[in-house]
Structure formats: structure tokens, C-alpha cells
Scaffold this active site. Structure first.
Site, short mmCIF file in Angstrom:
data_model
loop_
_atom_site.label_atom_id
_atom_site.label_comp_id
_atom_site.label_asym_id
_atom_site.label_seq_id
_atom_site.Cartn_x
_atom_site.Cartn_y
_atom_site.Cartn_z
N ARG A 130 -69.18 42.14 -53.59
CA ARG A 130 -69.35 41.87 -52.16
C ARG A 130 -70.80 41.60 -51.80
O ARG A 130 -71.10 40.77 -50.95
CB ARG A 130 -68.81 43.04 -51.34
CG ARG A 130 -68.22 42.59 -50.03
CD ARG A 130 -67.40 43.68 -49.39
NE ARG A 130 -68.20 44.53 -48.54
CZ ARG A 130 -68.60 44.18 -47.31
NH1 ARG A 130 -68.25 43.01 -46.83
NH2 ARG A 130 -69.31 44.99 -46.59
N ARG A 178 -75.44 46.97 -41.33
CA ARG A 178 -76.80 46.74 -41.82
C ARG A 178 -77.54 45.68 -41.01
O ARG A 178 -78.72 45.44 -41.27
CB ARG A 178 -76.74 46.34 -43.29
CG ARG A 178 -75.92 47.30 -44.14
CD ARG A 178 -75.50 46.68 -45.46
NE ARG A 178 -74.47 47.46 -46.15
CZ ARG A 178 -73.16 47.29 -45.95
NH1 ARG A 178 -72.74 46.39 -45.08
NH2 ARG A 178 -72.29 48.03 -46.61
N LYS A 219 -83.78 55.03 -52.52
CA LYS A 219 -83.12 54.14 -53.48
C LYS A 219 -83.53 52.68 -53.29
O LYS A 219 -83.95 52.00 -54.23
CB LYS A 219 -81.60 54.32 -53.36
CG LYS A 219 -80.75 53.16 -53.78
CD LYS A 219 -80.82 52.93 -55.27
CE LYS A 219 -79.80 51.88 -55.72
NZ LYS A 219 -80.02 50.55 -55.14
N PRO A 236 -85.06 53.68 -59.54
CA PRO A 236 -84.03 53.81 -58.50
C PRO A 236 -82.91 54.75 -58.95
O PRO A 236 -82.36 54.59 -60.03
CB PRO A 236 -83.48 52.38 -58.36
CG PRO A 236 -84.47 51.49 -59.01
CD PRO A 236 -85.12 52.30 -60.07
N ASP A 238 -79.38 55.74 -58.03
CA ASP A 238 -78.18 55.43 -57.26
C ASP A 238 -77.06 56.34 -57.74
O ASP A 238 -77.28 57.22 -58.56
CB ASP A 238 -77.80 53.97 -57.45
CG ASP A 238 -77.32 53.70 -58.85
OD1 ASP A 238 -77.94 54.24 -59.79
OD2 ASP A 238 -76.32 53.01 -59.04
#
Length: 278
Positions: A130, A178, A219, A236, A238
Site C-alpha cells: 500500500r 497522515r 522510527k 530504525p 520498527d
DNA sequence: GGACAGGAAGTCC
DNA sequence: GGACTTCCTGTC
């Protein structure tokens, strides 16, 4: 590594298995590489389209010498010694040994920090297919047409101004909640904030500076730092990395062991764990 | 096939 | 600790 220049092609060989367009494409750092046919890839970056082909340890870049020397050699991080990271990783433990072996073709691309900021804001609470779809729509709607190849149009990543011109379409593009983060970032960049400066700033300071952007937490800041600003020490964390650290390291993974390149180690871990738990 | 629930490279309040 | 947009994926 051996580089041979032809008229409109540059061939790179003897890569010692430390370069794989397929691994780079699938390692989740970049959403603008598409596989065309067989061993052929289309890469959009720096406002250009690059066609490249890979046959085992030989890569053919369809560009002239000047573009290769000034743009792509740096973009693909060809001058960095990934063999060193692979050796260090192999020595650490069984999990990392498998991970670096599996992902030995990964390179950390030196992408545009603005593109990384928006892309990784989009990535939060989202899945990879996505994310790629949204980034694609964003470029098609707001970016410039830069090339047509095999009947397909390729668009540049939009500037802050271009996104702002299309802000009403953000909902339709599917960025969801967002949108307010993206708009805020556009406003800050448009009013003169220069992300490039952060390339010269120490990693920890870079992260805290990036976190001042609305919607950017630890992140996303580390992703921008690693993939867009060349800070190979950015790590990072996650859900996948946290899962790995819980599963193999009892909740505690010491990154100081990989000082200077822990971000690359992180990428091997991420890519490998995803591959074995699919 | 189509409906449905769960979850996704997180961050804000 | 709950909410957040939207849609991909697996399951029935």
C-alpha cells in the site's frame, strides 16, 4: 569491482555478490524500483529514469559515463565496503550469519531526504504494497513527467510546492490521517528549511531535529537519517526489528558492536526475518 | 465469488 | 493506552 564505460552503457562487474537489484528492490527501503522483464529494472530517482539490467554479478546501467559518475555511482553507494559488514555480521551469531548471507546483495541507497521524509511518514501504520501504491499515486498526480519507456510514463517525486498545489487530492491519493503530517512538512520545507544540512550533522542530533516535524517519531526519523541522509549508524526500530530483538536477543541487541554501519546490519535483519516468516 | 475481521516500516494526545 | 485512514490479506 570493475567498471567499463561504453557509449550509452556502463557495465559494473566483479561485485563479489554484494549487489543485487532484486534484494535492494525488496528490502523495503525504496518504493520506486519496478521490475520490468527478466533481469531488467526501472529506477526513478534524482528526477531521472534509469534502466538497469543484472546478470548474476554483472550489472549494466543504461546511462552515459557522466550520469554514472555524478549520479548513480553515489546513489547505489558503490564505493562503500559492504563485504566488511557481511564479515562482521557473520562473526556475531547464527541469526546474523544467515541474515547477511541471505541479504548480501543489499545496498543502502542514497536517496533524496525529502522523498524519504514523505515516504516514511506515509509508511506509518501501513503495509508495504500500500505504501508503494500511495507513493506511486502521489508522483503520478503531483510530480513531473520525466520519461516514457515502453509505453509507461514515469514521474518525478513531487516537490513540497507541488504537493501543496494538490493538497485537496491527498485524501483521494489515500494517505489517510497522515495528510496533516504531509502538509505540515510541505509548509516547513517551502518556507526554507533545508534537509540537506542534516547530512553534516551528527546522527543523534539529526534524529532529534527530524522529530520536530509533526508526525515524525523515532522510527521515521531514523529511516530518513539512514536512507536519505547517509547516516549508516541510524538504526530504525520498527515492529519487525523489535520482534527480532525479542525473539533472538532476549529483548536486548547491542548495536555498538557495529559502530558506523549498524543501519546496514538492521537492513539485513529486516529483510531476512521477513523472508522466513512469510 | 464475496463478506468479514485483523492488521499494517507509528505517532499523537 | 486509545484513536487514527485506508486497504491488503487470510479465512470462512
Amino acid at each position: 569491482m570493475k567498471i567499463t564505460y561504453f557509449k550509452n552503457e556502463v557495465e559494473v562487474s566483479d561485485l563479489d555478490r554484494t549487489f543485487s537489484l532484486e534484494s535492494i528492490r525488496l528490502s523495503g527501503q525504496c518504493f520506486r524500483i519496478t521490475k520490468l522483464e527478466n533481469s531488467k529494472y526501472a529506477i526513478v530517482a534524482k528526477g531521472r529514469l534509469l534502466i538497469a539490467e543484472q546478470y548474476s554479478d554483472r550489472v549494466v546501467f543504461h546511462c552515459n559515463q557522466e550520469d554514472f559518475d555524478t549520479v548513480w555511482e553515489d546513489y547505489f553507494d558503490l564505493d562503500y565496503d559492504y563485504k566488511k559488514c557481511i564479515i562482521e555480521g557473520s562473526r556475531y551469531d547464527a541469526f546474523l550469519k544467515s541474515a547477511v548471507h541471505y541479504g548480501s546483495g543489499i545496498r543502502i541507497l542514497k536517496q533524496d531526504p525529502w522523498e524519504m521524509l514523505i515516504t516514511f511518514i506515509i509508511s506509518q501504520q501501513n503495509n508495504i504494497p500500500r505504501i508503494a501504491g500511495i507513493v506511486d499515486k502521489l508522483c503520478n498526480r503531483c510530480g513531473d513527467l520525466i520519461a516514457t519507456y515502453d509505453g509507461i510514463n514515469y514521474y518525478s517525486f513531487p516537490t513540497a510546492e507541488q504537493i501543496m498545489d494538490h493538497y485537496l487530492e491527498l485524501k483521494d491519493i489515500g494517505v489517510g490521517f497522515r495528510d496533516k503530517y504531509i502538509l505540515d512538512a510541505c509548509r516547513r520545507i517551502n518556507s526554507g528549511y533545508d534537509l540537506e544540512v542534516l547530512k553534516q550533522v551528527p546522527p543523534e542530533q539529526t534524529t532529534s531535529e527530524l522529530k520536530r516535524f509533526y508526525g515524525v517519531g523515532d522510527k521515521v526519523a531514523n529511516c530518513v537519517s539512514l536512507f536519505g541522509l547517509g547516516h549508516k549508524d541510524a538504526f530504525p526500530r520498527d515492529v519487525w526489528i523489535n520482534r527480532i530483538i525479542d525473539k533472538y536477543y532476549n529483548g536486548d541487541f547491542d548495536i555498538s558492536r557495529f559502530e558506523g554501519f549498524s543501519g546496514i546490519i538492521q537492513q539485513y535483519m529486516f529483510y531476512y526475518e521477513r523472508s522466513i516468516t512469510k
